[in-house]
Design an enzyme around this catalytic site. Structure first.
Site, PDB file in Angstrom:
ATOM      1  N   ASP A 230       0.859  -1.182   0.000  1.00  0.00           N
ATOM      2  CA  ASP A 230       0.000   0.000   0.000  1.00  0.00           C
ATOM      3  C   ASP A 230       0.903   1.241   0.000  1.00  0.00           C
ATOM      4  O   ASP A 230       2.122   1.140  -0.170  1.00  0.00           O
ATOM      5  CB  ASP A 230      -0.920  -0.041   1.233  1.00  0.00           C
ATOM      6  CG  ASP A 230      -2.245   0.663   1.008  1.00  0.00           C
ATOM      7  OD1 ASP A 230      -2.218   1.832   0.574  1.00  0.00           O
ATOM      8  OD2 ASP A 230      -3.301   0.066   1.289  1.00  0.00           O
ATOM      9  N   ASP A 345      -5.322   3.398  -7.111  1.00  0.00           N
ATOM     10  CA  ASP A 345      -6.191   3.808  -6.014  1.00  0.00           C
ATOM     11  C   ASP A 345      -6.515   5.292  -6.148  1.00  0.00           C
ATOM     12  O   ASP A 345      -5.883   6.022  -6.922  1.00  0.00           O
ATOM     13  CB  ASP A 345      -5.485   3.530  -4.679  1.00  0.00           C
ATOM     14  CG  ASP A 345      -6.421   3.623  -3.488  1.00  0.00           C
ATOM     15  OD1 ASP A 345      -7.651   3.513  -3.682  1.00  0.00           O
ATOM     16  OD2 ASP A 345      -5.930   3.786  -2.365  1.00  0.00           O
ATOM     17  N   GLU A 348     -10.971   8.288  -8.416  1.00  0.00           N
ATOM     18  CA  GLU A 348     -12.310   8.780  -8.798  1.00  0.00           C
ATOM     19  C   GLU A 348     -12.261  10.107  -9.581  1.00  0.00           C
ATOM     20  O   GLU A 348     -13.176  10.291 -10.406  1.00  0.00           O
ATOM     21  CB  GLU A 348     -13.177   8.942  -7.549  1.00  0.00           C
ATOM     22  CG  GLU A 348     -13.569   7.643  -6.888  1.00  0.00           C
ATOM     23  CD  GLU A 348     -12.408   6.976  -6.137  1.00  0.00           C
ATOM     24  OE1 GLU A 348     -12.370   5.739  -6.079  1.00  0.00           O
ATOM     25  OE2 GLU A 348     -11.532   7.707  -5.632  1.00  0.00           O
ATOM     26  N   ASP A 442     -12.879   0.104   0.573  1.00  0.00           N
ATOM     27  CA  ASP A 442     -12.580   0.071   2.008  1.00  0.00           C
ATOM     28  C   ASP A 442     -13.720  -0.509   2.837  1.00  0.00           C
ATOM     29  O   ASP A 442     -14.326   0.170   3.677  1.00  0.00           O
ATOM     30  CB  ASP A 442     -12.249   1.488   2.491  1.00  0.00           C
ATOM     31  CG  ASP A 442     -10.999   2.039   1.834  1.00  0.00           C
ATOM     32  OD1 ASP A 442     -10.226   1.242   1.265  1.00  0.00           O
ATOM     33  OD2 ASP A 442     -10.795   3.255   1.879  1.00  0.00           O
ATOM     34  N   HIS A 500      -6.180  -8.119   3.034  1.00  0.00           N
ATOM     35  CA  HIS A 500      -5.641  -6.762   3.122  1.00  0.00           C
ATOM     36  C   HIS A 500      -6.400  -6.007   4.206  1.00  0.00           C
ATOM     37  O   HIS A 500      -7.620  -6.138   4.312  1.00  0.00           O
ATOM     38  CB  HIS A 500      -5.824  -6.050   1.778  1.00  0.00           C
ATOM     39  CG  HIS A 500      -5.451  -4.595   1.780  1.00  0.00           C
ATOM     40  ND1 HIS A 500      -4.221  -4.139   2.202  1.00  0.00           N
ATOM     41  CD2 HIS A 500      -6.151  -3.499   1.402  1.00  0.00           C
ATOM     42  CE1 HIS A 500      -4.178  -2.815   2.078  1.00  0.00           C
ATOM     43  NE2 HIS A 500      -5.338  -2.408   1.603  1.00  0.00           N
TER      44      HIS A 500
END
Length: 759
Positions: A230, A345, A348, A442, A500
């Protein structure tokens, strides 16, 4: 434009062919009287009435059409209330017609019920009362609401763009998805290694901790194919960097993974820091020189805030020059760190400052009179709607950002690695499955969110994104051992299978939690790896034909009305039924079995269903897995990685139907090279059983660099044990333990034509 009050489109595919319309039909509102004229001509054809079922699947009154600059409204009846699709929400599979509004606008917020999430897919599939299906795709990238009404009817309300409709006539649910992916593009061909188990955590903090976590799982015998990182692996959260202190040996770590047949995926964010030492951070410097960042209304780079310490600016992926810039960043970083895949990630795109650090203008673009979704400005958690892209404004472009980024990343990795790209993206738009997979963001470590992951992966398969999964055991908050045990068992059957979790939660890798969590992980991943040839063949069929990999039961049993809203069981392809435990404090489930013959995958126990529920006891570490009669599954003895597994021998599992028949298929290539299907560098083996005779035939033989040895063939459902078995005319070795026959074929390969007879 001719005056026209109604558009009526029949659902019968045969009629559409008679009318010289293609199976996938595109309609503009200017269609006028064309359909009525064609219908009158068709009536003069012989047997017209016998092929027309006269079921309306799309009907709208044009005198109720609203077509304005910032609000479009089009309503239509639907052919039933069995409707699926309309974007990404934390909901069940079947959509509600009780005046429910589904918003399609990519939103980087936490998954909670009744809220638009990361994916914008203006497509829906309707299952009609007789089991036939149709679909509608509105090609429009603006924010929109879809309101379902009890009539049953649907109102589509984009706040910009045009009404560009595609009508898919099926007639089966599978046909609708094939037709839809025929429009937006077939899913990418996955690398074989991506079907292995993936391990990650936000919060390793150091490479030493990463290695410690990975090694304890390997020491406990957990099969692992991919290690992920990450954002904490980055240098000050700067994309295209790794921490030179806490992760200084990361390149050597990755090379060591490769030496063990494993792979590595790192995270990449679309935003880059704009306050770094000049000429020392190419991801900013290179784009700034070419003026590639999103602009505010005054023409300055629009500044946002994401993870990096300073402010963030966003490359404009709609600019024709941006893909080359993006590819350069990947190429430069790959020369330092030999990663295998990309995790996209915050795309958007997400922005912690709601618009920009300086706010946004107060005008009709930022504050449209009609606001889809929640009563918050569209700029909430993203950039200003007035931000300037290459040829338009963010108001029109927002839902396309992730799509464009995924394509640019796919093209870059394809060129750099000269192997199949593997990309997992948070945000998505229609057609993005051509370039990336998706994970459900998430989610929380609770039973409700675990249950939500099933309809999530079923819907994304309908959207043409079959490489889909969720964070096993949950991302947010602390998991429990009971929850994680059940979740690891379920997650072994996600297409994308990854554990994760967040930095402020307990360590939840299987070896750390040990006990039942570890056992559930090892046992069910053993099953997963054993089934990988079957899974991989499903992904081949998805890439070539647009089929789903994981599918709802109604795809295989469309006339069984009971399966229309089943959210707690699912199928891998047509043949494998997965039945998890999804509620706390119980080992009992009562799943529904559609009509047919089913066999326990492990024991071969036979169950003939009339279409009924069945009570089952499922141990804490188990998932119930059943094989549908009439199918042959290719299997491979599992190893610790897919690299190791691919060196092992194959088994075949034959599950006989009531009339003692079965069929199956295996697609096999090297698992990583580009365009193997397109270039014919693959093998396909077809299997069949009729009566007491099994046949295996190579239908396409283009992959020579393989041996494909066989081990055994298991046959479920033989009523009486045979006296002997012949293999290509010679006596073979076998054993029979009622009702299962095991035939030993170690001296043969799948590249041999085989005829096996038991008498």
């Amino acid at each position: 434009m001719k005056k026209q009050q109604l558009i009526e489109v029949p659902s019968d595919e045969t009629l559409s062919i008679q009318l010289k319309y293609p199976t996938i039909q595109k309609f503009w509102l200017s269609i006028g009287n064309e359909y009525a004229d064609l219908k009158n001509k068709a009536k003069r054809r012989k047997n017209f009435d016998s092929v027309c079922i006269n079921l309306l699947i799309f009907r709208t009154k044009l005198n109720q059409l609203v077509f304005s600059d910032q609000f479009l409204h089009l309503s239509s009846s639907t052919s039933s209330t069995n409707l699926y699709g309309l974007g990404e929400q934390k909901e069940g599979l079947l959509r509600s017609f009780n005046w429910i509004r589904y918003t399609i606008f990519s939103q980087g917020d936490l998954p909670v019920p009744h809220r638009n999430l990361y994916g914008s897919h203006p497509f829906y599939l309707v299952l009609e009362d007789d089991g036939k299906a149709n679909g509608v795709f509105l090609l429009n990238s603006n924010a929109m609401d879809a309101v379902l009404q009890p009539a049953p009817a649907i109102s589509l309300r984009p706040i910009g763009g045009i009404l560009d409709l595609f009508i898919m006539l099926g007639p089966t649910p599978a046909d609708v998805v094939k037709q839809y992916t025929g429009i937006v593009g077939r899913p990418f061909m996955i690398p074989y290694w991506s079907l292995g188990f993936h391990l990650c955590r936000y919060g390793y903090g150091t490479l030493n901790k990463t290695n410690e976590t990975l090694q304890r799982n390997l020491d406990e015998g957990v099969p692992i194919d991919v290690q992920w990182h990450d954002i904490d692996y980055m240098n000050r959260y700067l994309t295209f960097t790794y921490d030179p202190e806490d992760f200084s040996d990361l390149p050597e770590f990755v090379n060591d993974l490769h030496s063990k047949g494993m792979h590595y995926v790192g995270m990449f964010s679309p935003g880059v820091s704009n306050i770094e030492v000049p000429d020392e951070y190419p991801p900013y410097d290179d784009a700034a020189k070419e003026n590639l960042f999103l602009k505010d209304v005054n023409g300055s780079d629009i500044e946002a805030k994401v993870w990096n310490v300073n402010y963030t600016v966003f490359p404009d992926f709609s600019n024709p020059a941006t893909p080359s810039y993006w590819a350069k960043q990947f190429k430069d970083f790959h020369s330092k760190l030999n990663f295998d895949g990309a995790w996209l990630d915050m795309n958007e795109p997400l922005n912690f400052k709601n618009g920009s650090i300086y706010g946004c203008p107060d005008n009709e673009i930022e504050n449209p009179q009609y606001l889809p979704g929640r009563p918050y400005p569209l700029r909430t958690l993203t950039v200003c709607m007035t931000a300037k892209h290459n040829s338009t404004i963010h108001y029109n472009e927002h839902n396309l950002v992730a799509f464009r980024e995924a394509k640019a990343t796919f093209d870059a990795l394809r060129e750099i690695r000269e192997k199949r790209p593997f990309i997992i993206s948070r945000a998505s738009f229609a057609g993005q499955g051509v370039h990336s997979g998706h994970w459900s963001g998430d989610i929380t470590s609770d039973w409700e969110d675990m249950r939500y992951t099933i309809p999530s992966m079923l819907l994304f398969n309908m959207y043409g994104m079959p490489m889909i999964g969720s964070d096993i055991c949950g991302f947010r908050l602390n998991t429990t051992k009971e929850l994680c045990t059940r979740w690891q068992a379920l997650g072994a059957f996600y297409p994308f299978s990854r554990n994760h979790n967040d930095y402020d939660t307990i360590e939840q890798d299987p070896a750390k939690l040990s006990g039942n969590v570890l056992k559930a992980t090892k046992d069910n991943l053993h099953t997963r790896y054993y089934l990988l040839p079957y899974f991989y063949t499903l992904f081949y069929r998805s890439h070539v034909f647009g089929e789903t990999t994981v599918r709802p039961l109604f795809f295989e049993f469309p006339t069984d009305k009971y399966v229309y809203n089943i959210n707690e069981e699912f199928l891998w392809g047509p043949a494998l039924l997965v039945l998890p435990v999804l509620h706390p404090g119980t080992d009992e489930i009562t799943p529904y079995y559609p009509k047919g013959v089913w066999y326990d995958f492990y024991s071969g126990e036979k169950f003939v269903s009339k279409g009924q529920h069945r009570g089952l006891h499922v141990k804490p570490t188990e998932v119930k897995v059943d094989v549908r009669g009439g199918y042959i599954l290719p299997l491979q003895i599992p190893g610790k990685t897919t690299t190791e597994s691919r060196q092992n021998a194959f088994d075949l599992l034959v599950a006989l139907s009531e009339n003692q028949e079965a069929s199956g298929e295996l697609y096999w290539d090297d698992g990583d090279s580009l365009d193997t299907y397109e270039n014919g560098i693959y093998n396909t083996i077809v299997f069949s059983v009729k009566g007491n005779s099994f046949k295996s035939t190579v239908s396409h033989g283009g992959y020579d660099n393989t041996t494909m040895p066989l081990n055994e063939i298991k046959v479920y459902g033989i009523p009486v044990g045979p006296s002997n078995v012949t293999i290509n005319g010679a006596l073979g070795s076998f054993e029979f333990v009622k009702p299962n026959l095991k035939i030993f074929v170690q001296n043969y390969t799948l590249l041999d034509a085989l005829t096996i007879v038991w008498t």
